[in-house]
Design an enzyme around this catalytic site. Sequence first.
Site, PDB file in Angstrom:
ATOM      1  N   HIS A   1      -4.233 -10.731 -25.517  1.00 11.28           N
ATOM      2  CA  HIS A   1      -4.688 -11.697 -24.515  1.00 11.28           C
ATOM      3  C   HIS A   1      -5.732 -11.057 -23.600  1.00 11.28           C
ATOM      4  CE1 HIS A   1      -1.920 -14.912 -25.444  1.00 11.28           C
ATOM      5  NE2 HIS A   1      -0.848 -14.189 -25.179  1.00 11.28           N
TER       6      HIS A   1
ATOM      7  N   HIS B   1      -9.046 -10.895 -25.160  1.00 14.35           N
ATOM      8  CA  HIS B   1      -9.656 -12.226 -25.194  1.00 14.35           C
ATOM      9  C   HIS B   1     -10.366 -12.512 -23.874  1.00 14.35           C
ATOM     10  CE1 HIS B   1      -8.955 -16.637 -26.759  1.00 14.35           C
ATOM     11  NE2 HIS B   1     -10.219 -16.264 -26.831  1.00 14.35           N
TER      12      HIS B   1
ATOM     13  N   GLU C   1       0.327  -8.556 -25.588  1.00 20.08           N
ATOM     14  CA  GLU C   1      -0.282  -8.946 -24.317  1.00 20.08           C
ATOM     15  C   GLU C   1      -1.692  -8.384 -24.181  1.00 20.08           C
ATOM     16  OE1 GLU C   1       0.862 -11.254 -22.613  1.00 20.08           O
ATOM     17  OE2 GLU C   1       2.807 -11.355 -23.610  1.00 20.08           O
TER      18      GLU C   1
END
Length: 687
Positions: free
Chosen positions: A477, A480, A474
């Site tokens: 993410h 990102h 996670e």
Amino acid sequence: MADNPFDAPSTQPFHLPPFDRIHDSDYRPAFQAGMAEQLRQVAAIAHNSEPPTFANTIVALERSGRLLERVETTFSNLNSCNSDPEMQQIDTEMAPLLAAQRDAIHLNPALWARVDELYNRRASLQLDAESLQLLTRYHTMFVRAGARLTPDQQARLKDLNKQISTLTTRFKHNVLKATAEGAVVVDDVAQLDGLSAQQIGAAAEAAATRGMQGMWLITLQNTTDQPVLAQLSNRELRERIYRESISRGLGGPTDNTAVIAELVRLRAERATLLGYPDHAAYQLADESAGTPEAVRDMIAQVAPAALARAHAEAADIQKLIDAQAAAAGSASFALQPWDWFYYTEKVRKERYDFDQAAVAPYFELDHVLKDGVFYAAHRLYGLNFRERHDLPVYQKDVRVFEVSDADGKPLALFLADYFARDNKQGGAWMSSYVRQSRLLERKPVVANHLNIPKPPHGQPVLLTFDEVTTMFHEFGHALHGMLSDVHYPLLSGTAVPRDFVEYPSQYNEMWAREPSVVAHYARHYQTGAPRFNQGYATTEYLEAAVLDQAWHQITVAEAPSAQQVPAFEQHALDASGLNYPPVPPRYHSTYFAHIFESGYSAGYYAYLWSEVLARDTGEWFHTHGGLTRANGDFLRTRVLSRGRSEDPQVQFRNFYGRAPDIAPLLEYRGLAGAGGGDQATGEANGR
């Protein structure tokens, strides 16, 4: 709206939502005001007397709807992680209204004419690469939303979109309620043999929260398999938990079979209206895969080896069951799904002297977060993290960290929400409260959510290795989103195709196993255990991916009735050749939230597609020296900072130097040959 916390941009650092000022009563008026404001702004753009330009049309659209974005983003995020009955009622009311709002924009003929004109003369506009990508995305969005349809077709499309939005919302609420109601009550602590003291304490705490003092409550995760099945020695209790898990959404007030039947029929009709043979073809046309055939071919490359490995793993487990029964002088039994992980742990310990319970004390949550997850991000990207206790949060367990870049400049806020709650959806996910954009002068605010059972006050939070891997996943993410460095909000961070968005997260998992990182967050952890149990892990995932494709490659005429939903699922599994009773699909249809309410319809294959890229990236890192700033900065520059400012496939090629190769994935999962080798520890990453 004068006193409404959404009326103006937040004055908190990084525009963090003012959680301490937000009440349920604020949402409806903010939604209404936001929708009205956006429609006024869009009307002004559409009917501008000046000829269309990139600035007065596309950039103007990027600047519009800020009030609605503030309320919708905050509401949807909190409704997923800290919901209540009033919020769910608002969600039910707003879902069709928001669908109609999107249609009012995308099906506005005057606005479409301006977008289409700009796109048709894009070669003469002299746009930079990111601006050209933005114009292309807007044109694609309008076409896919039905801008080219006739007025009668658009009227039907609007009706379909409203119905679909209502059904996906109902599915979501049913799953949340069914998962909470499916929790298993235990009245004798002896039945919890095999769980750690911390886990037993967490079960007691969960029961006390529901007013059941003196009891223990085993709450359900979102997946078919439940983590405690690996530890509970009581076979009857294991079966109870498993059956509660797979019965969610079947019958009673939370029944989802009628929702599924109607939803897939409406999606199929919408796809036909838009010129596609089925919903899968419509969805995949805007993904990296492109077509259902490409997804089928990728699954076919992995499925035979995965299934063969699962059969071999099952044979090993059955031998152990038989041997233990013979030694005890009792009758043996056939391996069942609720037995798999309990005996897998025994096989692992017997072969490799690896004991999950013995290593759990090395995986304390704060050490994993600061000395593992944050440490790897610092080594790779130069990021630094400072916990903030002065900022408002929506729930007392949520932690906030200010993230600064290598040069000391503020970069982002990161929210960590790791504990399970009855009003929180299952699984693990990342969300954005504020998307990075140079146009809007916004820095990102992102959050990670897990569902770790919370132990009683004063007890340590000890993680399984799967939970450790999930934290790294996670946070991939989150990186990102936080490392995004683009101009336009539509192209920011994780706003990429579904089969690319999982790439940075699955790549980031590799650092959970990197020796130098492991040594930093689990200082004495050395197991030497090879990859294990990947036949099961890969097969359960592929079964779910096949189910997703089956549901969304049907026509309107082929859509089943509510009563036929279980049979349709069974037929799809049988037809795939993957159906193997000891290995159930990761999700059965009635609680498969990814595809029926979370935006992954016809896209659940994305995890495998993205993992090809992730394992290629892992191979690249090890070839180029591993955990170094130079490598991290190269990935950041070529991929993590780019959002969708260029085609994601181009981004990957610019980083990797060539097209993706499936071989590293097969090697990583031990599936390079259909027969041999011990397999990897399973990964539970909110999938």
